[in-house]
Each structure stands twice: as structure tokens, then as C-alpha cells.
Design a protein around this motif. Structure first.
Motif, mmCIF file in Angstrom:
data_model
loop_
_atom_site.group_PDB
_atom_site.id
_atom_site.type_symbol
_atom_site.label_atom_id
_atom_site.label_comp_id
_atom_site.label_asym_id
_atom_site.label_seq_id
_atom_site.Cartn_x
_atom_site.Cartn_y
_atom_site.Cartn_z
ATOM 1 N N UNK A 13 0.835 -1.194 0.000
ATOM 2 C CA UNK A 13 0.000 0.000 0.000
ATOM 3 C C UNK A 13 0.875 1.251 0.000
ATOM 4 N N UNK A 14 0.305 2.326 -0.465
ATOM 5 C CA UNK A 14 0.999 3.601 -0.415
ATOM 6 C C UNK A 14 1.406 3.865 1.035
ATOM 7 N N UNK A 15 2.646 4.279 1.215
ATOM 8 C CA UNK A 15 3.153 4.536 2.556
ATOM 9 C C UNK A 15 3.857 3.349 3.183
ATOM 10 N N UNK A 37 19.821 1.540 -9.549
ATOM 11 C CA UNK A 37 19.969 2.794 -10.287
ATOM 12 C C UNK A 37 18.960 3.788 -9.725
ATOM 13 N N UNK A 38 19.231 5.044 -9.933
ATOM 14 C CA UNK A 38 18.279 6.062 -9.507
ATOM 15 C C UNK A 38 17.880 6.901 -10.712
ATOM 16 N N UNK A 39 16.583 6.974 -10.956
ATOM 17 C CA UNK A 39 16.036 7.802 -12.026
ATOM 18 C C UNK A 39 14.882 8.607 -11.464
ATOM 19 N N UNK A 40 14.874 9.884 -11.759
ATOM 20 C CA UNK A 40 13.816 10.769 -11.280
ATOM 21 C C UNK A 40 13.657 10.690 -9.762
ATOM 22 N N UNK A 41 14.779 10.506 -9.062
ATOM 23 C CA UNK A 41 14.756 10.451 -7.610
ATOM 24 C C UNK A 41 14.214 9.149 -7.041
ATOM 25 N N UNK A 42 14.049 8.136 -7.876
ATOM 26 C CA UNK A 42 13.491 6.854 -7.438
ATOM 27 C C UNK A 42 14.536 5.757 -7.642
ATOM 28 N N UNK A 43 14.823 5.028 -6.560
ATOM 29 C CA UNK A 43 15.754 3.900 -6.657
ATOM 30 C C UNK A 43 15.030 2.699 -7.261
ATOM 31 N N UNK A 44 15.751 2.028 -8.180
ATOM 32 C CA UNK A 44 15.181 0.903 -8.919
ATOM 33 C C UNK A 44 16.239 -0.190 -9.068
ATOM 34 N N UNK A 93 5.116 3.221 -3.647
ATOM 35 C CA UNK A 93 5.943 3.856 -2.611
ATOM 36 C C UNK A 93 7.089 4.665 -3.202
ATOM 37 N N UNK A 94 7.209 4.648 -4.515
ATOM 38 C CA UNK A 94 8.250 5.436 -5.173
ATOM 39 C C UNK A 94 9.654 5.000 -4.820
ATOM 40 N N UNK A 96 12.205 1.162 -3.632
ATOM 41 C CA UNK A 96 12.411 -0.279 -3.554
ATOM 42 C C UNK A 96 11.751 -0.896 -2.324
ATOM 43 N N UNK A 97 11.102 -2.007 -2.560
ATOM 44 C CA UNK A 97 10.459 -2.817 -1.529
ATOM 45 C C UNK A 97 11.018 -4.234 -1.684
ATOM 46 N N UNK A 98 10.892 -5.052 -0.675
ATOM 47 C CA UNK A 98 11.350 -6.449 -0.780
ATOM 48 C C UNK A 98 10.742 -7.137 -2.009
ATOM 49 N N UNK A 99 9.511 -6.793 -2.360
ATOM 50 C CA UNK A 99 8.865 -7.384 -3.536
ATOM 51 C C UNK A 99 9.729 -7.249 -4.785
ATOM 52 N N UNK A 100 10.418 -6.134 -4.923
ATOM 53 C CA UNK A 100 11.230 -5.900 -6.118
ATOM 54 C C UNK A 100 12.386 -6.898 -6.198
ATOM 55 N N UNK A 101 12.959 -7.224 -5.056
ATOM 56 C CA UNK A 101 14.059 -8.184 -5.013
ATOM 57 C C UNK A 101 13.537 -9.600 -5.276
ATOM 58 N N UNK A 102 12.353 -9.911 -4.775
ATOM 59 C CA UNK A 102 11.718 -11.199 -5.058
ATOM 60 C C UNK A 102 11.505 -11.331 -6.565
ATOM 61 N N UNK A 103 10.982 -10.287 -7.177
ATOM 62 C CA UNK A 103 10.706 -10.349 -8.615
ATOM 63 C C UNK A 103 11.996 -10.394 -9.441
ATOM 64 N N UNK A 104 13.035 -9.723 -8.988
ATOM 65 C CA UNK A 104 14.327 -9.813 -9.680
ATOM 66 C C UNK A 104 14.841 -11.251 -9.633
ATOM 67 N N UNK A 105 14.689 -11.910 -8.485
ATOM 68 C CA UNK A 105 15.122 -13.305 -8.360
ATOM 69 C C UNK A 105 14.285 -14.207 -9.271
ATOM 70 N N UNK A 106 12.993 -13.961 -9.354
ATOM 71 C CA UNK A 106 12.135 -14.738 -10.249
ATOM 72 C C UNK A 106 12.530 -14.505 -11.716
ATOM 73 N N UNK A 107 12.919 -13.276 -12.030
ATOM 74 C CA UNK A 107 13.372 -12.950 -13.388
ATOM 75 C C UNK A 107 14.650 -13.725 -13.702
ATOM 76 N N UNK A 108 15.597 -13.739 -12.770
ATOM 77 C CA UNK A 108 16.833 -14.501 -12.960
ATOM 78 C C UNK A 108 16.541 -15.984 -13.151
ATOM 79 N N UNK A 109 15.638 -16.509 -12.349
ATOM 80 C CA UNK A 109 15.287 -17.921 -12.437
ATOM 81 C C UNK A 109 14.712 -18.253 -13.823
#
Length: 123
Positions: A13-15, A37-44, A93-94, A96-109
Motif C-alpha cells: 500500500x501507499x506509505x 539505479x536512480x532515475x527521477x529520484x526513485x531507486x530501482x 511507494x516510489x 524499492x520494496x522487498x517485492x522488487x528483489x523477489x521479482x528480480x530473483x524470479x526474473x533470474x530464475x
């Protein structure tokens, strides 16, 4: 990596809190080919996946799209001849959240699975 790639995205959720720098460093250590990386003030999280052809890049893009739909969490995908750039961050949330790392791992898999299938076909 098994821990991350077998994880599920939790509804965000937002926040919701972003990962701390220490948490990001710990999670990133499990994803050695990804960078923050950081783009437009958002870490990705971002990684470029090399592929042998445009057709292979397109197939990988479609598969990552399917996984994203299954998890309800969607990346930015740039498909080019011979490569796909995948960028994960949590829009609500603008950052990085743990979800992003989970999805990166799924992408690698998925990338490893496709590479293995291609090697089997060519053998």
C-alpha cells in the motif's frame, strides 16, 4: 537465491516502508547481476539480459510479463534486438520494496530456465 525466488509479492500500500540501505545491500548480495539505479529520484533494480535474437528477447519479455501478472507486480521492460532490460521498483511507494528483489530473483530464475532449455535444444 532460492529464498527470494520462491517468495511471493505481498500487497503493498501507499506509505509502506521502502527497504533500508542495509536491507537493500543484503538483498542485492543475493542478486549479483542486478544494480540499483536512480532515475527521477526513485531507486530501482535493473539488469540487462543478453539474448541471441530479437525473437528470443521478445519471448523472454512475454514470459516476464506473465510472471508479473501472476504476482500482481509489474516492471519496466525494454526489448531490443539481442537484449531485454528489466527494471523493478514499487510504484506505490516510489522506491524499492522487498517485492522488487523477489521479482528480480524470479526474473533470474526464468532467464536461467530459458538458457538451459536453449542449450538442451542445441545439443
Amino acid at each position: 537465491m532460492t529464498d527470494l525466488s520462491s517468495g511471493r509479492c505481498e500487497p503493498c500500500r501507499k506509505g509502506a516502508p521502502m527497504v533500508t540501505d542495509a536491507e537493500a545491500a543484503e538483498l542485492l548480495a543475493q542478486l549479483p547481476d542486478w544494480t540499483i539505479v536512480e532515475r527521477d529520484g526513485i531507486r530501482r533494480l535493473e539488469r540487462v539480459f543478453p539474448l541471441p535474437t530479437f525473437v528470443a528477447a521478445l519471448a523472454f519479455t512475454l514470459r516476464i510479463g506473465e510472471i508479473a501478472e501472476e504476482e500482481g507486480h509489474h516492471p519496466a521492460l525494454l526489448t531490443e534486438w539481442g537484449r531485454v532490460t528489466v527494471t523493478w521498483w514499487t510504484h506505490k511507494i516510489g522506491g524499492l520494496h522487498r517485492n522488487d528483489f523477489v521479482m528480480a530473483a524470479k526474473t533470474d530464475e526464468e532467464y536461467r530456465r530459458l538458457q538451459s532449455a536453449a542449450e538442451t535444444e542445441s545439443a
